[in-house]
Design an enzyme around this catalytic site. Structure first.
Site, short mmCIF file in Angstrom:
data_model
loop_
_atom_site.label_atom_id
_atom_site.label_comp_id
_atom_site.label_asym_id
_atom_site.label_seq_id
_atom_site.Cartn_x
_atom_site.Cartn_y
_atom_site.Cartn_z
N LYS A 13 41.61 52.31 28.50
CA LYS A 13 40.91 52.90 29.64
C LYS A 13 41.73 54.03 30.28
CE LYS A 13 40.04 49.23 32.21
NZ LYS A 13 40.56 48.06 31.47
N ARG A 88 35.61 44.79 39.31
CA ARG A 88 36.04 43.80 38.32
C ARG A 88 35.21 42.52 38.46
NH1 ARG A 88 41.11 45.88 36.92
NH2 ARG A 88 42.71 44.50 36.23
N ARG A 127 53.59 47.32 24.51
CA ARG A 127 53.58 48.41 25.47
C ARG A 127 54.83 48.39 26.35
NH1 ARG A 127 47.86 49.09 28.44
NH2 ARG A 127 48.57 47.57 29.96
N ARG A 160 56.09 45.91 31.70
CA ARG A 160 55.49 45.50 32.98
C ARG A 160 55.38 43.99 32.99
NH1 ARG A 160 49.96 48.72 33.62
NH2 ARG A 160 49.24 46.64 34.07
N ARG A 171 45.26 37.35 31.78
CA ARG A 171 44.43 38.50 32.17
C ARG A 171 43.15 38.54 31.33
NH1 ARG A 171 48.31 43.41 31.61
NH2 ARG A 171 46.64 44.66 32.49
P1 AMP Z 1 45.28 46.65 35.89
O1 AMP Z 1 46.42 47.59 35.75
O2 AMP Z 1 43.97 47.33 36.09
O3 AMP Z 1 45.20 45.64 34.76
O4 AMP Z 1 45.52 45.80 37.22
C1 AMP Z 1 46.71 45.06 37.42
C2 AMP Z 1 46.44 43.92 38.39
O5 AMP Z 1 45.97 44.45 39.65
C3 AMP Z 1 45.35 42.94 37.96
O6 AMP Z 1 45.84 41.94 37.08
C4 AMP Z 1 44.91 42.38 39.30
O7 AMP Z 1 45.84 41.43 39.80
C5 AMP Z 1 44.97 43.59 40.22
N1 AMP Z 1 43.68 44.34 40.23
C6 AMP Z 1 43.43 45.59 39.76
N2 AMP Z 1 42.15 45.95 39.96
C7 AMP Z 1 41.56 44.90 40.58
C8 AMP Z 1 40.23 44.64 41.04
N3 AMP Z 1 39.23 45.53 40.89
N4 AMP Z 1 40.00 43.44 41.62
C9 AMP Z 1 40.97 42.53 41.79
N5 AMP Z 1 42.23 42.70 41.36
C10 AMP Z 1 42.54 43.88 40.77
#
Ligand code: AMP
Length: 215
Positions: A13, A88, A127, A160, A171
Site C-alpha cells: 500500500k 480499518r 522488511r 519495526r 496484525r
Molecule cells: P500500519 O502501519 O498501517 O500497519 O499501522 C500500524 C498500527 O497503527 C496498527 O497496527 C494499529 O495499531 C494502528 N493503526 C493504524 N491505522 C489504524 C486505524 N485506522 N485504526 C486503528 N488503528 C490503526
C-alpha cells in the site's frame, strides 16, 4: 478525486500510495505514519496509541476518526486525498462517510489490493527500515547496498517492532476480523475495486491508474 486504499499489511500500500498520489496530485494520508509521527513527537495522542500499536491491535475508533478528519480537513487535502490504513473498521468507514457527506465530499473509489497471508508473511518479515529517516528496505526485494545500513544516511537499519513475526500474525488476524468486512461494506456501495496485489508493483500500479481514469 478521493480514494481509499485497502489491503493487508505488506500488500504494498505504501509504495502504491506514493505513486498514485504523484500521478493524480493527491494528498497521501497514512494513519500508521501519522500515528508513528505522533508517537515520536510524544503527543497525548501518540502516548495513547503506543501500547495498541506495539501489540498489533487497533487503536480505538474515536481517536483515529478525529485524527484523520483533522488531516482530511486541512487545505492541502482540499483537492483530493488518498487514505492508506484508514478506515480499518466498519465503524470508522461509516464515521468517515457521515463526516465527508456533511462537508459535501465523498469517496470515489476503494482500491482493494489482495495478497495471500503466506505472501504477506514473506514480505513483512524481511522488511527493515532506517532508524533515522524511515526509508524501508527488504532483504530480498529491495536490499540496501550494504547489509544493515541505510543507503541515504548511513544509519543502522532496524526491524519495526510491529514487523516481528508474532506481531505480524496478530496484525493479520486483526485484519481478517475487523478490516476484511469493510470490503463488503464498500462493495454494497458500489465503490469496491479489487486488484491482484501479487502481480508485481508496476502492473498493480497500472491497474489502479486504469480504474481511476475510467472514473
Ligand atoms: P500500519 O502501519 O498501517 O500497519 O499501522 C500500524 C498500527 O497503527 C496498527 O497496527 C494499529 O495499531 C494502528 N493503526 C493504524 N491505522 C489504524 C486505524 N485506522 N485504526 C486503528 N488503528 C490503526
Amino acid at each position: 478525486m478521493n480514494l481509499v486504499l485497502l489491503g493487508p499489511p505488506g500488500a504494498g500500500k505504501g509504495t502504491q500510495a506514493t505513486r498514485i498520489c504523484q500521478e493524480f496530485s493527491l494528498r497521501h494520508l497514512s494513519s500508521g505514519d501519522i500515528l508513528r509521527a505522533e508517537r515520536k513527537a510524544m503527543t497525548d495522542l501518540g502516548r495513547q496509541a503506543q501500547d495498541y500499536m506495539d501489540r498489533g491491535v487497533l487503536v480505538p475508533d474515536d481517536l483515529i476518526l478525529s485524527m484523520m478528519m483533522d488531516h482530511i480537513g486541512r487545505p492541502d487535502a482540499g483537492s483530493g486525498f488518498l487514505l492508506d490504513g484508514f478506515p480499518r473498521t466498519e465503524v470508522q468507514a461509516r464515521g468517515l462517510d457521515d463526516r465527508l457527506a456533511a462537508a459535501g465530499r465523498r469517496i470515489d473509489h476503494v482500491i482493494d489490493i489482495q495478497v495471500s497471508d503466506e505472501e504477506v508473511a514473506r514480505r513483512i518479515t524481511g522488511r527493515w527500515s532506517c532508524a533515522k529517516d524511515g526509508r524501508v528496505y527488504h532483504e530480498t526485494f529491495s536490499p540496501p547496498r550494504q547489509a544493515g545500513v541505510c543507503d541515504d544516511c548511513g544509519e543502522k537499519l532496524i526491524r519495526r517492532k510491529d514487523d516481528e513475526p508474532e506481531v505480524v500474525r496478530q496484525r493479520l488476524r486483526t485484519y481478517h476480523e475487523q478490516t476484511a468486512p469493510l470490503a463488503s461494506y464498500y462493495r454494497q456501495k458500489g465503490l469496491l475495486r479489487p486488484v491482484d496485489g501479487e502481480l508485481g508493483a508496476d502492473r498493480v500500479f497500472a491497474e489502479i491508474c486504469r480504474i481511476c481514469r475510467v472514473g
